[in-house]
Write a protein that holds these residues in place. Structure first.
Motif, PDB file in Angstrom:
ATOM      1  N   SER A  34      16.141  -1.626   5.491  1.00 45.04           N
ATOM      2  CA  SER A  34      16.597  -0.909   4.300  1.00 45.04           C
ATOM      3  C   SER A  34      15.419  -0.405   3.482  1.00 45.04           C
ATOM      4  CB  SER A  34      17.493  -1.813   3.458  1.00 45.04           C
ATOM      5  OG  SER A  34      16.796  -3.000   3.112  1.00 45.04           O
ATOM      6  N   TRP A  35      15.668   0.541   2.611  1.00 41.55           N
ATOM      7  CA  TRP A  35      14.663   1.165   1.730  1.00 41.55           C
ATOM      8  C   TRP A  35      14.734   0.537   0.361  1.00 41.55           C
ATOM      9  CZ3 TRP A  35      10.566   4.156   2.032  1.00 41.55           C
ATOM     10  CH2 TRP A  35      10.126   4.851   0.908  1.00 41.55           C
ATOM     11  N   TYR A  36      13.558   0.303  -0.148  1.00 41.19           N
ATOM     12  CA  TYR A  36      12.293  -0.135   0.389  1.00 41.19           C
ATOM     13  C   TYR A  36      11.868  -1.304  -0.458  1.00 41.19           C
ATOM     14  CZ  TYR A  36       9.252   1.368  -3.418  1.00 41.19           C
ATOM     15  OH  TYR A  36       8.636   1.484  -4.656  1.00 41.19           O
ATOM     16  N   SER A  41      10.789  10.574   2.818  1.00 39.19           N
ATOM     17  CA  SER A  41      10.285  10.093   1.534  1.00 39.19           C
ATOM     18  C   SER A  41       9.191   9.080   1.760  1.00 39.19           C
ATOM     19  CB  SER A  41      11.409   9.455   0.713  1.00 39.19           C
ATOM     20  OG  SER A  41      12.348  10.405   0.301  1.00 39.19           O
ATOM     21  N   THR A  42       8.239   9.097   0.843  1.00 37.34           N
ATOM     22  CA  THR A  42       7.143   8.143   0.891  1.00 37.34           C
ATOM     23  C   THR A  42       6.912   7.563  -0.502  1.00 37.34           C
ATOM     24  OG1 THR A  42       5.542   9.914   0.499  1.00 37.34           O
ATOM     25  CG2 THR A  42       5.979   9.327   2.790  1.00 37.34           C
ATOM     26  N   TYR A  43       6.224   6.432  -0.531  1.00 28.82           N
ATOM     27  CA  TYR A  43       5.908   5.800  -1.816  1.00 28.82           C
ATOM     28  C   TYR A  43       4.569   5.108  -1.673  1.00 28.82           C
ATOM     29  CZ  TYR A  43       6.602   3.567  -6.268  1.00 28.82           C
ATOM     30  OH  TYR A  43       6.464   3.187  -7.571  1.00 28.82           O
ATOM     31  N   TYR A  44       3.756   5.179  -2.747  1.00 22.85           N
ATOM     32  CA  TYR A  44       2.399   4.652  -2.684  1.00 22.85           C
ATOM     33  C   TYR A  44       2.104   3.743  -3.874  1.00 22.85           C
ATOM     34  CZ  TYR A  44       1.641   8.405   0.682  1.00 22.85           C
ATOM     35  OH  TYR A  44       1.719   9.231   1.770  1.00 22.85           O
ATOM     36  N   ALA A  45       1.249   2.776  -3.622  1.00 22.57           N
ATOM     37  CA  ALA A  45       0.683   2.004  -4.724  1.00 22.57           C
ATOM     38  C   ALA A  45      -0.238   2.913  -5.528  1.00 22.57           C
ATOM     39  CB  ALA A  45      -0.096   0.815  -4.175  1.00 22.57           C
ATOM     40  N   ASP A  46      -0.328   2.679  -6.818  1.00 25.35           N
ATOM     41  CA  ASP A  46      -1.160   3.517  -7.685  1.00 25.35           C
ATOM     42  C   ASP A  46      -2.618   3.518  -7.234  1.00 25.35           C
ATOM     43  OD1 ASP A  46       0.608   2.744 -10.792  1.00 25.35           O
ATOM     44  OD2 ASP A  46       1.005   4.236  -9.227  1.00 25.35           O
ATOM     45  N   SER A  47      -3.065   2.406  -6.687  1.00 28.93           N
ATOM     46  CA  SER A  47      -4.474   2.266  -6.321  1.00 28.93           C
ATOM     47  C   SER A  47      -4.887   3.177  -5.165  1.00 28.93           C
ATOM     48  CB  SER A  47      -4.779   0.816  -5.942  1.00 28.93           C
ATOM     49  OG  SER A  47      -3.955   0.400  -4.881  1.00 28.93           O
ATOM     50  N   VAL A  48      -3.921   3.672  -4.384  1.00 31.14           N
ATOM     51  CA  VAL A  48      -4.257   4.517  -3.234  1.00 31.14           C
ATOM     52  C   VAL A  48      -3.669   5.924  -3.341  1.00 31.14           C
ATOM     53  CG1 VAL A  48      -4.326   2.460  -1.773  1.00 31.14           C
ATOM     54  CG2 VAL A  48      -2.262   3.883  -1.803  1.00 31.14           C
ATOM     55  N   VAL A  61       0.831  -1.203   0.000  1.00 32.07           N
ATOM     56  CA  VAL A  61       0.000   0.000   0.000  1.00 32.07           C
ATOM     57  C   VAL A  61       0.869   1.258   0.000  1.00 32.07           C
ATOM     58  CG1 VAL A  61      -1.713   1.347   1.278  1.00 32.07           C
ATOM     59  CG2 VAL A  61      -1.912  -1.153   1.156  1.00 32.07           C
ATOM     60  N   ALA A  62       1.784   1.354   0.967  1.00 36.02           N
ATOM     61  CA  ALA A  62       2.602   2.563   1.089  1.00 36.02           C
ATOM     62  C   ALA A  62       3.805   2.277   1.966  1.00 36.02           C
ATOM     63  CB  ALA A  62       1.789   3.714   1.684  1.00 36.02           C
ATOM     64  N   ALA A  63       4.853   3.093   1.806  1.00 35.46           N
ATOM     65  CA  ALA A  63       6.055   2.964   2.629  1.00 35.46           C
ATOM     66  C   ALA A  63       6.590   4.351   2.946  1.00 35.46           C
ATOM     67  CB  ALA A  63       7.118   2.136   1.923  1.00 35.46           C
ATOM     68  N   ILE A  64       7.319   4.449   4.058  1.00 39.51           N
ATOM     69  CA  ILE A  64       7.886   5.726   4.487  1.00 39.51           C
ATOM     70  C   ILE A  64       9.286   5.491   5.037  1.00 39.51           C
ATOM     71  CG2 ILE A  64       6.809   5.547   6.782  1.00 39.51           C
ATOM     72  CD1 ILE A  64       6.433   8.622   6.650  1.00 39.51           C
ATOM     73  N   LYS A  65      10.196   6.400   4.708  1.00 42.57           N
ATOM     74  CA  LYS A  65      11.580   6.273   5.155  1.00 42.57           C
ATOM     75  C   LYS A  65      11.714   6.488   6.652  1.00 42.57           C
ATOM     76  CE  LYS A  65      14.652   7.077   1.267  1.00 42.57           C
ATOM     77  NZ  LYS A  65      15.692   7.954   0.685  1.00 42.57           N
ATOM     78  N   TRP A  66      12.898   6.233   7.168  1.00 38.81           N
ATOM     79  CA  TRP A  66      13.167   6.229   8.595  1.00 38.81           C
ATOM     80  C   TRP A  66      12.734   7.524   9.277  1.00 38.81           C
ATOM     81  CZ3 TRP A  66      16.489   5.259   4.620  1.00 38.81           C
ATOM     82  CH2 TRP A  66      16.883   3.940   4.416  1.00 38.81           C
ATOM     83  N   ARG A  67      13.051   8.668   8.667  1.00 41.72           N
ATOM     84  CA  ARG A  67      12.706   9.947   9.281  1.00 41.72           C
ATOM     85  C   ARG A  67      11.512  10.610   8.599  1.00 41.72           C
ATOM     86  NH1 ARG A  67      16.482  11.172  12.975  1.00 41.72           N
ATOM     87  NH2 ARG A  67      18.537  10.221  12.742  1.00 41.72           N
TER      88      ARG A  67
END
Length: 123
Positions: free
Chosen positions: A101-103, A57-64, A48-54
């Motif tokens: 580790s990312w991601y 940066s974030t990353y999302y699936a296209d569906s959300v 669905v989504a991920a976020i870096k340690w601090r």
């Protein structure tokens, strides 16, 4: 190691919002990348989504993308998933996960998992 506990799921109507929380304990939360996955009945677990340690940066699936927002408060050892404009197809068990580790977008890439929280969206 880190232990993860999700909360905040529930039954809502299409168009409503929910905020999920992921409380972490154990090793320093800020040492981990945090992600959310979901699994609907009969389907594989999906990213669905991920976020870096601090939280830089974030990353999302296209569906959300554009509807969900991942965030974290390292001082509170807690991660969040704000879900807006929910759709019936968002119905699933939502899991938070952590890795060093990312991601990654595959569930096998994550070392730590919570027990999941059910989100049900009615039409």
């Amino acid at each position: 190691q880190v232990q993860l506990v999700e909360s905040g799921g529930g039954l809502v109507q299409a168009g409503d919002s929910l905020r999920l929380s992921c409380a972490a304990s154990g090793r320093t939360f800020s040492s981990y990348v945090m992600a959310w996955f979901r699994q609907a009945p009969g389907k594989e677990r999906e990213f669905v989504a991920a976020i870096k340690w601090r939280g830089t940066s974030t990353y999302y699936a296209d569906s959300v993308k554009g509807r969900f927002t991942i965030s974290r408060d390292n001082a509170k050892n807690t991660g969040y998933l704000q879900m807006n404009n929910l759709k019936p197809e968002d119905t699933a068990v939502y899991y938070c996960a952590a890795r060093s580790s990312w991601y990654g977008e595959s569930s096998y890439e994550y070392d730590y998992w919570g027990q999941g929280t059910q989100v049900t969206v009615s039409s």
